[in-house]
Write an enzyme that holds these catalytic residues in place. Structure first.
Site, PDB file in Angstrom:
ATOM      1  N   GLY A 123       0.655  -1.434  -0.108  1.00  0.00           N
ATOM      2  CA  GLY A 123      -0.057   0.089  -0.089  1.00  0.00           C
ATOM      3  C   GLY A 123       0.688   1.341  -0.099  1.00  0.00           C
ATOM      4  N   ASP A 162      -3.869 -13.296   4.288  1.00  0.00           N
ATOM      5  CA  ASP A 162      -5.346 -12.716   4.639  1.00  0.00           C
ATOM      6  C   ASP A 162      -5.334 -12.531   5.941  1.00  0.00           C
ATOM      7  OD1 ASP A 162      -8.114 -12.314   4.910  1.00  0.00           O
ATOM      8  OD2 ASP A 162      -8.588 -14.156   4.111  1.00  0.00           O
ATOM      9  N   ALA A 172      -4.891  -1.451   6.194  1.00  0.00           N
ATOM     10  CA  ALA A 172      -6.202  -0.664   6.652  1.00  0.00           C
ATOM     11  C   ALA A 172      -7.150  -0.244   5.523  1.00  0.00           C
ATOM     12  CB  ALA A 172      -5.985   0.742   7.574  1.00  0.00           C
ATOM     13  N   THR A 197      -5.012   7.373  12.748  1.00  0.00           N
ATOM     14  CA  THR A 197      -5.259   8.513  11.902  1.00  0.00           C
ATOM     15  C   THR A 197      -5.784   9.763  13.019  1.00  0.00           C
ATOM     16  OG1 THR A 197      -7.098   9.536  10.506  1.00  0.00           O
ATOM     17  CG2 THR A 197      -7.685   7.644  11.905  1.00  0.00           C
ATOM     18  N   ASP A 198      -5.562  10.813  12.452  1.00  0.00           N
ATOM     19  CA  ASP A 198      -6.026  12.132  13.007  1.00  0.00           C
ATOM     20  C   ASP A 198      -7.483  12.125  13.215  1.00  0.00           C
ATOM     21  OD1 ASP A 198      -6.265  12.263  10.313  1.00  0.00           O
ATOM     22  OD2 ASP A 198      -5.664  14.619  10.472  1.00  0.00           O
ATOM     23  N   TYR A 203     -15.156   5.961   9.712  1.00  0.00           N
ATOM     24  CA  TYR A 203     -13.605   5.695   9.636  1.00  0.00           C
ATOM     25  C   TYR A 203     -13.037   5.923  10.643  1.00  0.00           C
ATOM     26  CZ  TYR A 203      -8.717   6.448   8.388  1.00  0.00           C
ATOM     27  OH  TYR A 203      -7.337   6.579   8.137  1.00  0.00           O
ATOM     28  N   LYS A 211     -10.845   3.325  13.227  1.00  0.00           N
ATOM     29  CA  LYS A 211      -9.553   3.541  13.735  1.00  0.00           C
ATOM     30  C   LYS A 211      -9.335   3.504  15.178  1.00  0.00           C
ATOM     31  CE  LYS A 211      -6.400   3.446  11.255  1.00  0.00           C
ATOM     32  NZ  LYS A 211      -5.802   2.001  10.676  1.00  0.00           N
ATOM     33  N   TRP A 218      -3.491  13.263   6.662  1.00  0.00           N
ATOM     34  CA  TRP A 218      -3.481  13.115   5.139  1.00  0.00           C
ATOM     35  C   TRP A 218      -2.005  12.664   4.617  1.00  0.00           C
ATOM     36  CZ3 TRP A 218      -5.224  17.444   1.552  1.00  0.00           C
ATOM     37  CH2 TRP A 218      -5.871  16.862   0.544  1.00  0.00           C
TER      38      TRP A 218
END
Length: 295
Positions: free
Chosen positions: A10, A44, A68, A109-110, A132, A136, A156
């Site tokens: 990713g 997986d 993610a 994440t923020d 989302y 998280k 971001w």
């Protein structure tokens, strides 16, 4: 130090895999699912038995969990799938890591914050405004209750991409090149952050771990440039010597899925350890967009 990276195909995982693999101090193994290839093991993460078997076979000391579902709109459209990857698989992974005394580094994440009272310290109370962010946050909670693991929150992200739309940031180059009238958000304050810099930050953290510094709980990292999507488009236009005259600003929040206003992350817990970035945003953007500009 043996390190296992999930989601190594990713946007973030590729840079982390590359950065750590280039350090002879580390032995690095990457996993992927749909994009597993010659250098990555197919795994997986929803298959508990397969995850446990891989961990028992590899015996990593550290697992960096980059895999993610990171797109808020996709999370809202497919909540069960997003929850499976961001929460259920994460919880299983954290438990299996504890069984072999491996430390899990969970990428968060923020968006766990509502954006109303920045900057946010790691111990500030989360209040996500969309699915989302909630998924998280639930992943964070699962990780921290299941062993000696730690969390790294990020905003971001952008970086080396195989196609521009792989990141909402690099996708703005296509918006600029098309020269069609378009309106971009000029409300939400964002902090574009390079995945290459994040990889360097993780490398610095792991080197400190080798020297006996213990990482635990929640840490945060972020780029330093505050901008709206509209302002970022102008930054990219300047870097790439393109016109932005066809772009107009929308100063009211207009999202299909709610976004927070400003989730600026306080990264002092890492900078106080001597962790640092190396490049300003325009230089990072230029390096990652250069090949697309020439095509």
């Amino acid at each position: 130090m043996k390190i296992l990276i999930t989601g190594a195909s990713g946007l973030l995982g590729r840079s982390v895999f590359k950065q750590l693999s280039n350090n002879p101090t580390f032995s690095v193994i990457g996993t992927a699912f749909s994009r597993a290839g010659e250098n990555l093991i197919r795994l997986d993460l929803s298959d508990s038995s397969a995850v446990k078997a891989s961990l028992n076979d590899i015996r990593p000391e550290v697992v960096i969990h980059c895999a993610a579902e990171r797109w808020p709109d996709r999370c809202a459209d497919n909540p069960d799938t997003a929850w499976q990857l961001n929460v259920s698989s994460t919880e299983l992974l954290s438990k299996h890591c504890s069984e072999i005394n491996a430390q899990l580094v969970y990428i968060s994440t923020d968006y766990v914050f509502d954006g109303t009272a920045p900057p946010y310290a790691p111990d500030d109370t989360p209040n996500p405004v969309n699915f989302y962010g909630r998924s998280k946050l639930a992943g964070e909670e699962a990780v921290l209750k299941n062993g000696n693991h730690w969390v790294l929150r990020l905003p971001w992200l952008f970086g080396p991409v195989s196609y521009l739309e792989e990141s909402g940031i690099t996708a703005l180059l296509e918006t600029l090149r098309e020269q069609k009238p378009v309106t971009l958000d000029h409300w939400a304050i964002r902090f574009p952050t390079s995945v290459e810099e994040v990889a360097e930050v993780l490398e610095q953290c792991l080197l400190k771990t080798q020297r006996g510094i213990q990482f635990e709980g929640i840490y945060q990292w972020s780029g330093d440039t505050a901008c709206t999507r509209f302002e970022l488009a102008h930054i990219i236009a300047k870097v790439c010597e393109l016109s932005a005259e066809h772009i107009s600003a929308d100063s009211k929040p207009d999202f299909s899925v709610p976004r927070p206003y400003n989730c600026q992350l306080d990264k002092s817990r890492l900078t106080n350890l001597g962790i640092k970035g190396t490049e300003p945003l325009p230089q990072q953007l230029a390096r990652n967009l250069k090949s697309f500009i020439q095509n």
